[in-house]
Design a protein around this motif. Structure first.
Motif, short mmCIF file in Angstrom:
data_model
loop_
_atom_site.label_atom_id
_atom_site.label_comp_id
_atom_site.label_asym_id
_atom_site.label_seq_id
_atom_site.Cartn_x
_atom_site.Cartn_y
_atom_site.Cartn_z
N ASN A 1 37.79 43.16 31.87
CA ASN A 1 37.79 42.71 33.26
C ASN A 1 36.36 42.59 33.78
O ASN A 1 35.40 42.72 33.03
N THR B 1 41.35 47.65 30.24
CA THR B 1 42.15 48.54 31.07
C THR B 1 43.17 49.29 30.23
O THR B 1 43.52 48.88 29.12
N ASN C 1 41.86 38.09 34.24
CA ASN C 1 41.36 39.25 33.49
C ASN C 1 41.33 40.51 34.35
O ASN C 1 41.34 41.62 33.82
N ASN C 2 41.32 40.35 35.67
CA ASN C 2 41.36 41.53 36.55
C ASN C 2 42.78 41.95 36.89
O ASN C 2 42.98 42.95 37.58
N ASP D 1 45.20 42.12 34.32
CA ASP D 1 45.81 42.41 33.02
C ASP D 1 46.55 41.21 32.45
O ASP D 1 47.67 41.33 31.92
#
Length: 264
Positions: A15, A21, A249-250, A252
């Motif tokens: 991310n 994550t 990407n932030n 998931d």
């Protein structure tokens, strides 16, 4: 059932805080447990990519340098390698000298720069790898370069790319991994070529392959994969050619698409 998943690293797997994550880590581990081969397909050096691969429990060959190097994680054995043709490398170096461009060479998984400046330090910080300062590239230019990279303003690099394509012809592959990074490899040093090789290595049909990315340098692997997935934060041009668009990407996005197609 997809048997092989190739995942880009920057702005895809990690991310904006540059981490994998917990949710994405768990999805990858669960996919691997189900017998799916999961690998990275990145423009990064092998030295940089292997640290991320080990973090998420991978033990398979990694696609690095935009596809110019496929190398085993366990024993470091090279499976696939392409270098910038020597005549093209010399022309790129000469062009960079004439236009005062910041050029970087990648030889034997070592990063070489001519000056230790802000561009060098910023790049090395992003990739978390050391670099070697060699002011005189004439000492290195005839050695096989896995990749050559120019750092400058995005709009100017677009102009440089056009000029280099005219100068070098079809012997090289020129792409952008980030707006400020123009990368030059062998014409067969693409993520698409490397993923095709790796699918055959694992006995997979390309229809059984999933590729996930966010930038235009991911285009070739999304095109050859049975399922080409663009991140929600991907550049518009990649979304246009993707089979599917996942979350960012932030959010998931990698975990989301793996849950949907592998774990559900």
């Amino acid at each position: 059932m997809y048997k092989l998943i190739a995942i880009d690293v920057d702005d895809t797997l990690i991310n904006d805080d540059k981490i994998v994550t917990e949710a994405t880590q768990q999805a990858l581990e669960q996919a691997i447990t189900k017998g799916v081969t999961v690998t990275l397909a990145t423009g990064r050096m092998y030295a940089s990519a292997q640290a991320i691969a080990r973090q998420i429990g991978m033990n398979v060959p990694l696609i690095t340098y935009q596809g110019s190097l496929v190398k085993n994680l366990l024993d470091g054995h090279v499976l696939y390698e392409r270098s910038v043709p020597q005549d093209a490398a010399r022309r790129i170096w000469q062009y960079a000298e004439e236009h005062s461009l910041h050029l970087q060479l990648y030889i034997d998984d070592q990063l070489y720069v001519q000056v230790d400046n802000e561009k060098t330090q910023s790049y090395a910080g992003l990739s978390k790898i050391p670099y070697i300062v060699e002011p005189d590239f004439s000492k290195l230019i005839d050695q096989p370069s896995t990749k050559m990279l120019i750092i400058d303003e995005p709009d100017y690099l677009d102009e440089v790319a056009v000029e280099l394509r005219d100068l070098l012809g079809s012997g090289v592959h020129i792409t952008k991994s980030k707006p400020h990074f123009l990368e030059i490899m062998h014409s067969e040093g693409t993520k698409g070529h490397a993923l095709t090789y790796l699918a055959e290595h694992f006995g997979c049909d390309l229809s059984e392959v999933m590729a996930i990315g966010d930038a235009w340098n991911d285009r070739e692997m999304l095109e050859v994969a049975g399922l080409g997935v663009a991140m929600g934060n991907a550049v518009p041009s990649l979304k246009e050619i993707a089979d599917e668009i996942t979350l960012s990407n932030n959010d998931d996005g990698v975990a989301h698409v793996i849950r949907k197609h592998i774990l559900s």
